[in-house]
Write an enzyme that holds these catalytic residues in place. Structure first.
Site, short mmCIF file in Angstrom:
data_model
loop_
_atom_site.label_atom_id
_atom_site.label_comp_id
_atom_site.label_asym_id
_atom_site.label_seq_id
_atom_site.Cartn_x
_atom_site.Cartn_y
_atom_site.Cartn_z
N THR A 147 1.19 -4.40 4.16
CA THR A 147 0.96 -4.58 5.80
C THR A 147 0.29 -5.87 5.97
O THR A 147 0.50 -6.61 6.96
CB THR A 147 0.09 -3.40 6.27
N ASP A 148 -0.29 -6.54 4.82
CA ASP A 148 -0.95 -7.72 5.00
C ASP A 148 -0.15 -8.93 5.50
O ASP A 148 -0.64 -9.56 6.35
CB ASP A 148 -1.40 -8.02 3.72
N SER A 185 1.70 -7.37 -0.75
CA SER A 185 2.28 -8.55 0.17
C SER A 185 1.43 -9.64 0.42
O SER A 185 1.98 -11.03 0.77
CB SER A 185 2.64 -7.79 1.65
N THR A 221 0.73 -1.19 0.04
CA THR A 221 0.19 -0.11 0.19
C THR A 221 0.92 1.23 0.18
O THR A 221 0.51 2.26 -0.70
CB THR A 221 -0.92 -0.21 1.13
#
Length: 334
Positions: free
Chosen positions: A99-100, A66, A20
């Site tokens: 961030t996932d 990710s 992101t």
């Protein structure tokens, strides 16, 4: 001859992987529908103040969300970062990441990078050019942390919302909130204040320079599956994993890693098939304590590692040829 780094600006290599923080949407108020669009050089250009702290050099390792990262990409990323760290001209590394699965990549790097140099992983919850994007400030704070002398020897760090977390215990705890990245019980190590990171805790489990795992000795990672336990869970979940060639099964159990009757039968099935079986907890934090019944089924306990972190450590342990007893020792140490 040892170089005197006190008379020059630190050199920080920024390794871009996408996510992101490198994404954009068609509308600045759309925080959910966006695509990876920016290179690491664009991220650097968007935060010129970061260049006042250090000499920055960008490397584009990959450029994906990710959730698309697999074992081969993880190995490739770790080798890229390791090669950068070996360069005596590199003082620290900042990795921009989605961030996932940031917590998984950060923990993997925490275990396989043989270094005391600062390594900081950073992401964002909002696209790069969205309204009130958190990416630029997070990136600036990541460079601040990377150039703070006390970051050295702390293992892989994660920076988000002005806080500094340890890679072992950091986790994403919300789907879209700006403060989704948190530290569970043990992960918050300090915070960014002005142009320095201030630490109040340090990681005591083995990592980086004290780790026995070395990315240069790893060529592939074994299949390790995670199963989410629940009421009326069926043994077929474990059977499918074993039949698919998994070398270990991590169960996100209830409470203290408690197993439903179906997954307890699955533990026996895994034992008979020579597949490692690990109890973790779906609660998100706390220590999974060993039970007297574990020995009967050869079950390994994950300690305070979340299921996704337990999978990372299990892959490394199995790749290095550890047996069940040695794997349990690893879970007690890392």
């Amino acid at each position: 001859m040892i170089e005197d780094t006190s008379k020059r600006r630190p050199c920080v290599v920024v390794v871009g992987t996408g996510g992101t923080i490198a994404s954009s949407a068609a509308v600045s108020t759309d925080f959910h529908n966006y695509d990876v669009s920016d290179s690491v050089e664009q991220i650097l250009a968007a935060v010129p103040d970061a260049a006042k702290l250090a000499d920055l050099r960008g490397i584009q390792a990959i450029n994906v969300g990710s959730h698309k990262i697999d074992n081969s990409i993880l190995l490739s990323l770790a080798r890229c970062v390791s090669e950068v760290l070996v360069d005596p001209g590199t003082d620290a590394v900042v990795i921009t990441h989605g961030t996932d699965t940031l917590e998984e990549s950060a923990y993997f790097l925490h275990l396989v990078l043989r270094t005391t140099k600062p390594v900081v992983v950073v992401g964002a919850m909002r696209p790069a050019r969205s309204l009130s994007s958190d990416g630029p400030l997070n990136f600036f704070n990541a460079v601040v942390t990377a150039t703070t002398p006390s970051s050295r020897g702390m293992g892989v760090l994660v920076v988000a919302n002005g806080h500094v977390y340890g890679a072992r215990d950091v986790m994403k705890r919300d789907t879209t909130s700006i403060d989704a990245i948190q530290g569970s019980k043990f992960g918050l190590l300090g915070e960014v204040s002005g142009n320095a990171a201030r630490f109040f805790h340090s990681p005591v489990q083995r990592h980086t320079a004290s780790s026995e795992f070395d990315i240069n000795a790893l060529h592939e990672l074994p299949q390790v599956d995670i199963l989410f336990d629940h009421q009326a869970a069926g043994t077929h979940l474990c059977r499918a994993s074993v039949d698919a060639g998994s070398e270990a099964i991590v169960v996100a159990g209830t409470g203290n890693g408690s197993l439903s009757p179906g997954l307890r039968e699955g533990a026996a099935l895994a034992r008979d098939a020579g597949v490692v079986f690990i109890r973790a907890s779906r609660t998100g934090q706390g220590i999974v304590a060993p039970l007297n019944s574990d020995a009967e089924l050869g079950i390994i306990t994950a300690g305070s590692l979340t299921p996704q972190k337990a999978r990372i450590l299990a892959m490394l342990g199995i790749a290095c040829g550890k047996d069940a007893d040695q794997l349990q020792q690893a879970f007690n140490s890392y």
